[in-house]
Scaffold this motif. Structure first.
Motif, PDB file in Angstrom:
ATOM      1  N   LEU A  16      66.814  15.505 -18.085  1.00  0.00           N
ATOM      2  CA  LEU A  16      66.334  16.777 -18.630  1.00  0.00           C
ATOM      3  C   LEU A  16      64.916  17.019 -18.148  1.00  0.00           C
ATOM      4  O   LEU A  16      64.043  16.164 -18.345  1.00  0.00           O
ATOM      5  N   ASN A  47      62.008  19.677 -18.780  1.00  0.00           N
ATOM      6  CA  ASN A  47      61.522  20.808 -19.574  1.00  0.00           C
ATOM      7  C   ASN A  47      60.377  21.479 -18.817  1.00  0.00           C
ATOM      8  O   ASN A  47      59.212  21.132 -18.966  1.00  0.00           O
ATOM      9  N   THR A  77      65.115  19.615 -26.734  1.00  0.00           N
ATOM     10  CA  THR A  77      65.359  18.200 -26.460  1.00  0.00           C
ATOM     11  C   THR A  77      66.197  17.587 -27.570  1.00  0.00           C
ATOM     12  O   THR A  77      67.180  16.869 -27.309  1.00  0.00           O
ATOM     13  N   ILE A 120      63.757  11.998 -19.146  1.00  0.00           N
ATOM     14  CA  ILE A 120      63.234  13.292 -19.579  1.00  0.00           C
ATOM     15  C   ILE A 120      61.867  13.467 -18.934  1.00  0.00           C
ATOM     16  O   ILE A 120      61.025  12.569 -18.997  1.00  0.00           O
ATOM     17  N   ASN A 129      58.708  16.174 -19.040  1.00  0.00           N
ATOM     18  CA  ASN A 129      58.101  17.338 -19.668  1.00  0.00           C
ATOM     19  C   ASN A 129      56.912  17.798 -18.842  1.00  0.00           C
ATOM     20  O   ASN A 129      56.113  16.977 -18.392  1.00  0.00           O
ATOM     21  N   VAL A 164      60.747   8.661 -20.633  1.00  0.00           N
ATOM     22  CA  VAL A 164      60.169   9.998 -20.823  1.00  0.00           C
ATOM     23  C   VAL A 164      58.777  10.020 -20.204  1.00  0.00           C
ATOM     24  O   VAL A 164      57.920   9.198 -20.559  1.00  0.00           O
TER      25      VAL A 164
END
Length: 261
Positions: A100, A102, A135, A148, A150, A191
């Motif tokens: 993911l 973002n 999320t 992840i 960000n 992350v």
């Protein structure tokens, strides 16, 4: 929803990139595809641009799907998760995705004394509340051992007048990312934060790209002597999704060319 390509690679990793129709998101989507990753990208209004990115990814031999998403509208996230699950089933015959990113965002340039509550709330909804709850909503669809990323900003490290509210959101994202890394560690999900410096895109009305005086000012205060390009960021995103970077976790990686050292 745009259609996926017919190329087949059932074991390919899948990345979801918010705001993938333009700017840094587009660069990240294409770089991920070049590195062998299939892509789900989201867009707010630019459906034509999103489909163009899908076509570019398909020409690279990867699969891609574009889905509409307003990252500032938390109430839409449950429905989006359902659409994503259906897209994964239809185009990949899978129930989960791997990574993911973002990325989606918007900018406000105003001194703290002039920033309105509406501007502040819009920044919160897109850059903090949206990232937090999107999320949260998508974690059940993510594979263990995923990643992840960000997006933050160089403005969370150095201060330029007019970006106080925006930078505050990015500072919050950096803290949130460390907590996500801690809490998702048992699932093997790493992350990290990518913090671009000033980049020539249409972000914030394209000021860095189109304002020659601002562009020159940034270049003068950057160790590498120029303003960043989207292609300076996309490959970094792709690299942080590779097996070779699996041990990088809870880190802030600034890609600014060395601004304000």
């Amino acid at each position: 929803m745009t259609s996926a390509s017919t190329s087949s690679n059932p074991v390919a990793s899948i990345v979801l990139i918010t705001g993938g129709s333009r700017g840094l998101g587009r660069s990240a989507a294409l770089a991920a595809a070049r590195s062998g990753i299939d892509v789900v990208l989201t867009y707010l209004k630019q459906s034509t641009e999103a489909q163009t990115v899908v076509a570019e990814i398909e020409r690279l031999g990867r699969r891609a799907v574009a889905l509409p998403l307003d990252v500032g509208n938390v109430r839409s996230f449950e429905g989006f998760a359902g659409e994503l699950a259906q897209a994964l089933k239809t185009h990949w015959q899978r129930e989960r995705f791997d990574f993911l990113v973002n990325n989606a965002g918007m900018g406000v340039h105003a001194p703290i004394t002039d920033t309105t509550e509406a501007q502040f709330d819009a920044l919160v909804n897109v850059h903090l509340k949206g990232v937090f709850f999107l999320t949260q909503q998508l974690l059940p669809l993510m594979n263990d051992g995923g990643r992840i990323l960000n997006f933050s900003s160089g403005l969370a490290r150095f201060a330029l007048p007019g970006y106080g509210a925006y930078a505050a959101m990015k500072g919050a994202i950096e803290v949130l990312s460390r907590y996500l890394a801690k809490e998702l560690g048992p699932r093997g999900i790493a992350v990290n934060v990518v913090a671009p410096g000033a980049i020539e895109t249409d972000f914030g009305g394209g000021a860095v790209r189109d304002n020659a005086e601002l562009n020159a000012y940034v270049a003068t205060h950057t160790a590498l002597g120029r303003v960043g390009q989207p292609e300076d960021i996309g490959p970094l995103v792709a690299a942080l999704l590779q097996p070779a970077t699996r041990w990088v976790n809870a880190q802030r990686i600034e890609a600014s060319g060395g601004m304000f050292l």
